[in-house]
Design a protein around this motif. Structure first.
Motif, PDB file in Angstrom:
ATOM      1  N   ALA A  43       6.695 -30.960  -2.314  1.00 27.31           N
ATOM      2  CA  ALA A  43       6.790 -29.665  -1.621  1.00 27.31           C
ATOM      3  C   ALA A  43       5.472 -29.409  -0.893  1.00 27.31           C
ATOM      4  O   ALA A  43       4.629 -28.644  -1.379  1.00 27.31           O
ATOM      5  N   PRO A  44       5.264 -30.049   0.255  1.00 29.43           N
ATOM      6  CA  PRO A  44       3.958 -29.968   0.931  1.00 29.43           C
ATOM      7  C   PRO A  44       3.537 -28.555   1.321  1.00 29.43           C
ATOM      8  O   PRO A  44       2.356 -28.212   1.213  1.00 29.43           O
ATOM      9  N   GLU A  45       4.475 -27.715   1.770  1.00 29.73           N
ATOM     10  CA  GLU A  45       4.112 -26.348   2.148  1.00 29.73           C
ATOM     11  C   GLU A  45       3.643 -25.551   0.936  1.00 29.73           C
ATOM     12  O   GLU A  45       2.660 -24.814   0.999  1.00 29.73           O
ATOM     13  N   ALA A 100       2.394 -26.855  -1.763  1.00 32.60           N
ATOM     14  CA  ALA A 100       1.117 -27.446  -2.174  1.00 32.60           C
ATOM     15  C   ALA A 100      -0.033 -26.884  -1.354  1.00 32.60           C
ATOM     16  O   ALA A 100      -1.092 -26.540  -1.899  1.00 32.60           O
ATOM     17  N   ARG A 101       0.181 -26.769  -0.034  1.00 31.77           N
ATOM     18  CA  ARG A 101      -0.882 -26.205   0.814  1.00 31.77           C
ATOM     19  C   ARG A 101      -1.154 -24.757   0.447  1.00 31.77           C
ATOM     20  O   ARG A 101      -2.307 -24.316   0.405  1.00 31.77           O
ATOM     21  N   GLY A 102      -0.085 -24.005   0.183  1.00 38.94           N
ATOM     22  CA  GLY A 102      -0.260 -22.608  -0.200  1.00 38.94           C
ATOM     23  C   GLY A 102      -1.037 -22.469  -1.487  1.00 38.94           C
ATOM     24  O   GLY A 102      -1.905 -21.595  -1.616  1.00 38.94           O
ATOM     25  N   MET A 103      -0.760 -23.340  -2.449  1.00 36.64           N
ATOM     26  CA  MET A 103      -1.484 -23.284  -3.712  1.00 36.64           C
ATOM     27  C   MET A 103      -2.947 -23.661  -3.521  1.00 36.64           C
ATOM     28  O   MET A 103      -3.837 -23.050  -4.124  1.00 36.64           O
ATOM     29  N   ALA A 104      -3.215 -24.659  -2.689  1.00 29.63           N
ATOM     30  CA  ALA A 104      -4.600 -25.055  -2.434  1.00 29.63           C
ATOM     31  C   ALA A 104      -5.380 -23.906  -1.791  1.00 29.63           C
ATOM     32  O   ALA A 104      -6.545 -23.663  -2.140  1.00 29.63           O
ATOM     33  N   VAL A 105      -4.745 -23.202  -0.865  1.00 34.98           N
ATOM     34  CA  VAL A 105      -5.396 -22.042  -0.244  1.00 34.98           C
ATOM     35  C   VAL A 105      -5.709 -20.992  -1.308  1.00 34.98           C
ATOM     36  O   VAL A 105      -6.800 -20.411  -1.327  1.00 34.98           O
ATOM     37  N   GLY A 106      -4.758 -20.750  -2.207  1.00 35.99           N
ATOM     38  CA  GLY A 106      -4.992 -19.793  -3.280  1.00 35.99           C
ATOM     39  C   GLY A 106      -6.156 -20.194  -4.163  1.00 35.99           C
ATOM     40  O   GLY A 106      -6.968 -19.351  -4.572  1.00 35.99           O
ATOM     41  N   ALA A 107      -6.267 -21.494  -4.464  1.00 42.18           N
ATOM     42  CA  ALA A 107      -7.368 -21.983  -5.294  1.00 42.18           C
ATOM     43  C   ALA A 107      -8.712 -21.779  -4.604  1.00 42.18           C
ATOM     44  O   ALA A 107      -9.704 -21.425  -5.253  1.00 42.18           O
ATOM     45  N   VAL A 108      -8.757 -22.007  -3.291  1.00 42.55           N
ATOM     46  CA  VAL A 108     -10.005 -21.804  -2.539  1.00 42.55           C
ATOM     47  C   VAL A 108     -10.419 -20.331  -2.580  1.00 42.55           C
ATOM     48  O   VAL A 108     -11.591 -20.007  -2.810  1.00 42.55           O
ATOM     49  N   ILE A 109      -9.447 -19.437  -2.360  1.00 36.52           N
ATOM     50  CA  ILE A 109      -9.757 -18.001  -2.415  1.00 36.52           C
ATOM     51  C   ILE A 109     -10.300 -17.628  -3.792  1.00 36.52           C
ATOM     52  O   ILE A 109     -11.271 -16.868  -3.914  1.00 36.52           O
ATOM     53  N   LEU A 110      -9.688 -18.182  -4.837  1.00 36.62           N
ATOM     54  CA  LEU A 110     -10.136 -17.864  -6.195  1.00 36.62           C
ATOM     55  C   LEU A 110     -11.537 -18.401  -6.460  1.00 36.62           C
ATOM     56  O   LEU A 110     -12.337 -17.744  -7.144  1.00 36.62           O
ATOM     57  N   CYS A 111     -11.856 -19.565  -5.920  1.00 38.75           N
ATOM     58  CA  CYS A 111     -13.216 -20.105  -6.086  1.00 38.75           C
ATOM     59  C   CYS A 111     -14.251 -19.174  -5.454  1.00 38.75           C
ATOM     60  O   CYS A 111     -15.306 -18.917  -6.044  1.00 38.75           O
ATOM     61  N   ILE A 112     -13.944 -18.666  -4.270  1.00 38.20           N
ATOM     62  CA  ILE A 112     -14.851 -17.725  -3.607  1.00 38.20           C
ATOM     63  C   ILE A 112     -14.970 -16.450  -4.434  1.00 38.20           C
ATOM     64  O   ILE A 112     -16.065 -15.886  -4.607  1.00 38.20           O
ATOM     65  N   SER A 150       7.661 -17.167  -3.938  1.00 44.42           N
ATOM     66  CA  SER A 150       8.880 -16.569  -3.408  1.00 44.42           C
ATOM     67  C   SER A 150       9.414 -17.367  -2.221  1.00 44.42           C
ATOM     68  O   SER A 150      10.628 -17.576  -2.096  1.00 44.42           O
ATOM     69  N   ARG A 151       8.533 -17.819  -1.357  1.00 46.04           N
ATOM     70  CA  ARG A 151       8.961 -18.620  -0.216  1.00 46.04           C
ATOM     71  C   ARG A 151       9.497 -19.972  -0.667  1.00 46.04           C
ATOM     72  O   ARG A 151      10.462 -20.490  -0.085  1.00 46.04           O
ATOM     73  N   HIS A 152       8.881 -20.553  -1.679  1.00 44.15           N
ATOM     74  CA  HIS A 152       9.385 -21.811  -2.223  1.00 44.15           C
ATOM     75  C   HIS A 152      10.812 -21.634  -2.726  1.00 44.15           C
ATOM     76  O   HIS A 152      11.686 -22.469  -2.453  1.00 44.15           O
ATOM     77  N   MET A 153      11.044 -20.556  -3.454  1.00 42.17           N
ATOM     78  CA  MET A 153      12.376 -20.309  -3.997  1.00 42.17           C
ATOM     79  C   MET A 153      13.385 -20.026  -2.900  1.00 42.17           C
ATOM     80  O   MET A 153      14.547 -20.448  -2.973  1.00 42.17           O
ATOM     81  N   LEU A 154      12.952 -19.331  -1.869  1.00 45.17           N
ATOM     82  CA  LEU A 154      13.846 -19.038  -0.745  1.00 45.17           C
ATOM     83  C   LEU A 154      14.263 -20.331  -0.048  1.00 45.17           C
ATOM     84  O   LEU A 154      15.444 -20.549   0.243  1.00 45.17           O
ATOM     85  N   GLU A 155      13.289 -21.204   0.200  1.00 43.74           N
ATOM     86  CA  GLU A 155      13.588 -22.454   0.880  1.00 43.74           C
ATOM     87  C   GLU A 155      14.398 -23.400  -0.008  1.00 43.74           C
ATOM     88  O   GLU A 155      15.196 -24.209   0.484  1.00 43.74           O
ATOM     89  N   ALA A 156      14.213 -23.296  -1.339  1.00 44.10           N
ATOM     90  CA  ALA A 156      14.943 -24.155  -2.269  1.00 44.10           C
ATOM     91  C   ALA A 156      16.324 -23.594  -2.598  1.00 44.10           C
ATOM     92  O   ALA A 156      17.091 -24.251  -3.300  1.00 44.10           O
ATOM     93  N   GLY A 157      16.597 -22.384  -2.139  1.00 47.14           N
ATOM     94  CA  GLY A 157      17.882 -21.774  -2.439  1.00 47.14           C
ATOM     95  C   GLY A 157      18.033 -21.331  -3.870  1.00 47.14           C
ATOM     96  O   GLY A 157      19.141 -21.240  -4.385  1.00 47.14           O
ATOM     97  N   GLY A 158      16.908 -21.061  -4.526  1.00 46.55           N
ATOM     98  CA  GLY A 158      16.958 -20.683  -5.936  1.00 46.55           C
ATOM     99  C   GLY A 158      16.588 -19.230  -6.152  1.00 46.55           C
ATOM    100  O   GLY A 158      15.908 -18.897  -7.107  1.00 46.55           O
ATOM    101  N   MET A 159      17.062 -18.351  -5.317  1.00 41.18           N
ATOM    102  CA  MET A 159      16.617 -16.958  -5.350  1.00 41.18           C
ATOM    103  C   MET A 159      17.181 -16.151  -6.525  1.00 41.18           C
ATOM    104  O   MET A 159      16.814 -15.012  -6.718  1.00 41.18           O
TER     105      MET A 159
END
Length: 217
Positions: free
Chosen positions: A151-153, A155-167, A206-215
């Protein structure tokens, strides 16, 4: 620690009156605003709703700690944060990696030995009390790496979250060292960035679940 024990942990506090940390206290509104902001998207899934509600409670608990500054208020501050971490890890295990509910719970519980093993290492690096939070962005980076093919999108979203948390953690660490030059401290910025980061992570889920159809999960 006794429930009524007074705690002086941050630069802004100069005594134990209720409004001794006005900026630290009032910036907890960022958590409330963030929870309301993500609610329209988060409410589509039970887990998203749970995360948004916990985010709101984080703001209330942190407000209590930065006003009452007691042992019980410290617990009210910490417990919702732990609840958010564990809930999100469970959701990631189940909905990002497709584990069964039972296995997702078991893997979630591994957070405790993971944190117990890594937090002392971060403490040795000079992170002080912020070492307790440092395992969280590390774990998010690990999950992002493991998800990059599946799930590359996400994964990118989580990496962005980790960077924000580091700051955010860096600003939390800076509160005491910069206190002599910045009487207000920097802890308030930890609140604002954490609210941003947690809302971002809910949107990623939430976006992951929407795209996966698991809402409905």
């Amino acid at each position: 620690m006794a429930w009524s024990t007074q705690i002086d942990s941050y630069c802004e506090r100069v005594d134990f009156t209720f409004w001794s940390e006005p900026v630290n206290a009032l910036t907890n509104a960022a958590f409330l605003i963030a929870a309301l902001y993500v609610w329209p998207l988060a409410k589509a899934t039970p887990m998203g709703r749970a995360l948004a509600v916990i985010l709101f409670v984080i703001g209330l608990g942190s407000f209590a700690f930065h006003t009452f500054a007691t042992g019980w208020a410290s617990l009210a501050d910490v417990l919702p944060i732990v609840a958010f971490i564990l809930t999100y890890i469970f959701a990631a295990n189940r909905d990002y990696f497709g584990l069964s509910t039972g296995r997702a719970v078991l893997v979630t519980l591994l957070f405790f030995p993971f944190a117990a093993a890594t937090a002392p290492l971060f403490a040795q690096l000079g992170l002080g009390s912020s070492a307790a939070y440092a395992p969280v962005p590390l774990l998010i980076f690990i999950y992002a790496y493991l998800l990059k093919a599946r799930a590359p999108e996400t994964a990118r979203g989580m990496a962005v979250g980790a960077v924000i948390l580091c700051i955010s953690i860096a600003l939390r660490m800076a509160d005491a060292p910069l206190c002599g030059r910045l009487p207000l401290g920097t802890h308030f910025a930890w609140h604002i960035l954490n609210a941003l980061m947690l809302a971002h992570m809910i949107r990623v889920y939430s976006r992951h679940m929407l795209e996966a159809g698991g809402m409905t999960r």
